[in-house]
Design a protein around this motif. Structure first.
Motif, short mmCIF file in Angstrom:
data_model
loop_
_atom_site.label_atom_id
_atom_site.label_comp_id
_atom_site.label_asym_id
_atom_site.label_seq_id
_atom_site.Cartn_x
_atom_site.Cartn_y
_atom_site.Cartn_z
N ALA A 437 0.84 -1.21 0.00
CA ALA A 437 0.00 0.00 0.00
C ALA A 437 0.86 1.25 0.00
O ALA A 437 1.96 1.27 0.55
CB ALA A 437 -0.93 0.01 1.21
N LEU A 438 0.32 2.28 -0.60
CA LEU A 438 0.91 3.61 -0.58
C LEU A 438 -0.10 4.54 0.08
O LEU A 438 -1.26 4.59 -0.33
CB LEU A 438 1.21 4.10 -1.99
CG LEU A 438 1.67 5.56 -2.13
CD1 LEU A 438 3.07 5.75 -1.53
CD2 LEU A 438 1.65 6.00 -3.60
N VAL A 439 0.34 5.25 1.11
CA VAL A 439 -0.53 6.23 1.78
C VAL A 439 -0.02 7.62 1.42
O VAL A 439 1.12 7.98 1.73
CB VAL A 439 -0.54 6.05 3.31
CG1 VAL A 439 -1.51 7.04 3.95
CG2 VAL A 439 -0.91 4.61 3.68
N VAL A 440 -0.87 8.41 0.76
CA VAL A 440 -0.49 9.75 0.32
C VAL A 440 -1.51 10.76 0.84
O VAL A 440 -2.54 10.41 1.40
CB VAL A 440 -0.39 9.85 -1.21
CG1 VAL A 440 0.58 8.83 -1.76
CG2 VAL A 440 -1.76 9.67 -1.85
N GLY A 441 -1.20 12.04 0.60
CA GLY A 441 -2.14 13.09 0.96
C GLY A 441 -1.76 13.79 2.25
O GLY A 441 -0.60 13.86 2.64
#
Length: 590
Positions: A437-441
């Protein structure tokens, strides 16, 4: 006969015997108090001020520049003020840790008890939860009020307020400017948003009353905290931030009674100690157009006479542009007192404000009896909350009372009931098997890297291979390109948003990530209205980016439990606000 307890150096506190009425006892004691106080001491009691530094004896240049003295203790003693308010990120920088804050509070109280008035302070704070959190971990952190609205539980609201209140009192804080009683009827409101429980007046009223009872209930050794419903007559329909301008509320008086009034009426019925004013124009309630803070038709005719409110009325900060747009700093405190206000919060020039009130009394514009009236209410609040009897706290006990495992677990349980799934059109949720997973923002606007990093950490704890790429509130083209490139190598992308209405670049980031074809989980980490700006197959709302909310979000994403939150507002389509994309009470589960 009344018994009297006198702590060393403290003002005597009368405690009525069981067969005597509390009202009679406090009135009698206050009469004696007022008889010995000078006019200057009485006027000082009306003011709640900010101070610079983290201890009572810390020398800070801003105290010298603002008040002409060096330390917070000297501010208290020079002006004999009735209260002090703490901040953690406004420049005054008062908060470091719970133990430090308790020590600071004791130092300020000793300064007050050694001053001429010899009256303990109201020590105030804005500890609403969510975005407005002044004391962070290791104290217990709380989700925003709108999350509690999504949970639909008055019992949870009362539990949260009780925990918050008892932890604050252990730190020497005895007044919390909460709960927010505004009904957030304007989705584009720039200053209230998730600080409000709901856009539904009935739900907001129920939860406001529950929190008032939680804050002000008695029965524990650390005492109780005075609560304050804000911002009367209602800031929920504002389109302007009153910190920077003067909002105008155009709804009719009849509509005000339907939408804005119920939570404040519920707060009064629940025994609220104080009500904070709003720096707003409300022409249907006062056609003169003056801000509500200085409006006698609103503060006295409506709040005092019609609603029967007898507690303390406190202004919002007098340094805000909303109240300064029409009047000068010398005139505002006098106008507020003429309107019916009691406590004057954070005047930008305290010397000028005090001198203006004194001059108004000496000229006959204000009577000393009018000053006495407000001092009586302030003293009654201090009496009722045990501030007069127990102004000091046991610093050594703070670690055992603040951020306890019991408190943390209770708040986690209630927060787990608040996460709301708005859409799951592609069936991405729940993701029961660990993946990449990639968590962005962005979630935390104060520490833009914090929320994505925390969420990635929680997923990693559950066996995922999760990485964080914080992109901030206004991601650059380079950041967006980096996020799109990083998304190519993962199984799931999680995007935390914060206020898409004001941040076009965040919308671009989310849209570009959706274009990759990767499964994207969009999370409104502050206001749920974000879901009306970008059409994503999967939308969730947490109403908060605090760690406790991110833990609950993680549990929903990974399928540890079924989501239970229900929207406490309507989420309109941004392109056509008359079209509701997700209605009040909507929330998916599995």
């Amino acid at each position: 006969m009344a018994t009297v307890s006198v702590a060393a150096g403290a003002v005597p506190a009368v405690r009525p015997a069981p067969d005597e009425g509390r009202t009679f006892a406090v009135r009698t004691w206050t009469d004696a108090l007022l008889a010995r106080m000078t006019l200057e001491q009485k006027v000082g009691q009306l003011f709640v001020v900010s101070v610079w530094g983290k201890s009572a004896d810390e020398t800070h240049s801003m105290n010298r520049a603002t008040y002409g003295v060096d330390t917070p203790a000297q501010v208290v003693q020079r002006y004999q003020v009735g209260g002090v308010i703490y901040f953690n990120n406004s420049g005054t920088d008062n908060v470091d840790s719970p133990t430090q804050l308790a020590t600071f509070s004791n130092g300020l109280q000793r300064a007050a008890l050694d001053s001429g008035a010899r009256l303990p302070l109201v020590v105030a704070i804005d500890q609403e939860g969510g975005n407005v959190t002044r004391v962070e971990a290791p104290a217990t952190e709380f989700p925003g009020s709108m999350a509690i609205g999504a949970g639909r539980s008055a019992a949870d609201a009362r539990t949260l307020a009780s925990i918050n209140g008892h932890e604050l009192r252990a730190m020497g804080v005895n007044q919390n400017f909460a709960p927010v009683a505004d009904v957030n009827s304007n989705p584009l409101n720039p200053v209230i948003g998730a600080r409000s429980f709901s856009a539904n007046a009935g739900l907001a009223a129920e939860l406001v009353a529950a929190e008032v009872r939680g804050y002000q209930a008695s029965g524990r050794a650390t005492g109780t905290v005075s609560s304050s419903a804000k911002h009367f007559p209602g800031h929920g329909d504002a389109a302007t931030d009153s910190h920077t301008g003067l909002p105008v509320i155009t709804r009719s008086a009849a509509r005000w009674r339907e939408v804005d009034l119920p939570p404040f009426r519920a707060a009064v019925a629940a025994g609220i100690d104080s009500i904070m004013t709003a720096h707003i124009q409300f022409p249907s309630l006062d056609p003169t157009g003056v801000p509500a803070t200085v409006s006698r038709p609103i503060m006295t005719d409506l709040l005092r006479t019609e609603m029967g409110y007898r507690g303390v009325i406190v202004t919002d900060s007098l340094g805000m542009q909303g109240v300064r747009e029409m009047f000068g700093d010398a005139e505002i405190p006098v106008l507020a007192l003429e309107a019916g206000v009691d406590q004057l919060l954070m005047p930008p020039n305290l010397t000028l404000a005090v001198d203006s009130v004194l001059a108004a009394v000496r000229s006959g514009r204000l009577s000393e009896a009018r000053i006495d009236e407000s001092v009586r209410r302030i003293v009654a609040l201090k009496w009722k909350r045990g501030i007069l009897a127990m102004p000091l706290v046991n610093v050594d006990r703070v670690p055992a009372l603040v951020g306890t495992p019991e408190h943390l677990a209770a708040v986690q349980r209630l927060t787990d009931r608040t996460v709301t799934v708005l859409s799951n059109d592609n069936g991405v949720l729940p993701v029961r098997s660990p993946t990449t997973a990639l968590v962005v923002g962005v979630g935390d606007t104060v520490s833009p890297t914090k929320s994505p990093t925390q969420l990635a950490g929680h997923l990693t704890e559950r066996g995922w291979s999760a990485s964080a790429l914080p992109t901030g509130t206004r991601p650059t083209d380079t950041k967006i390109a980096d996020a799109v490139a990083a998304a190519q190598g993962v199984g799931v992308v999680v995007v935390l948003t914060n206020n898409l209405s004001a941040n076009f670049a965040q919308r671009t980031l989310l849209s570009r990530l959706l274009d990759t074809g990767k499964p994207v989980i969009a999370v409104a980490a502050q206001v749920p209205y974000d879901a009306g700006f970008v059409r994503a197959p999967t939308w969730l709302a947490t109403y908060s980016w605090r760690e406790v909310s991110l833990r609950s979000l993680t549990k929903v994403i990974t399928g540890e439990f079924s989501p239970r939150g229900k929207l406490p507002v309507d989420v309109p389509d941004s392109a056509d606000p008359a079209t509701i994309r997700y209605p009040f009470d909507h929330g998916l589960t599995w």
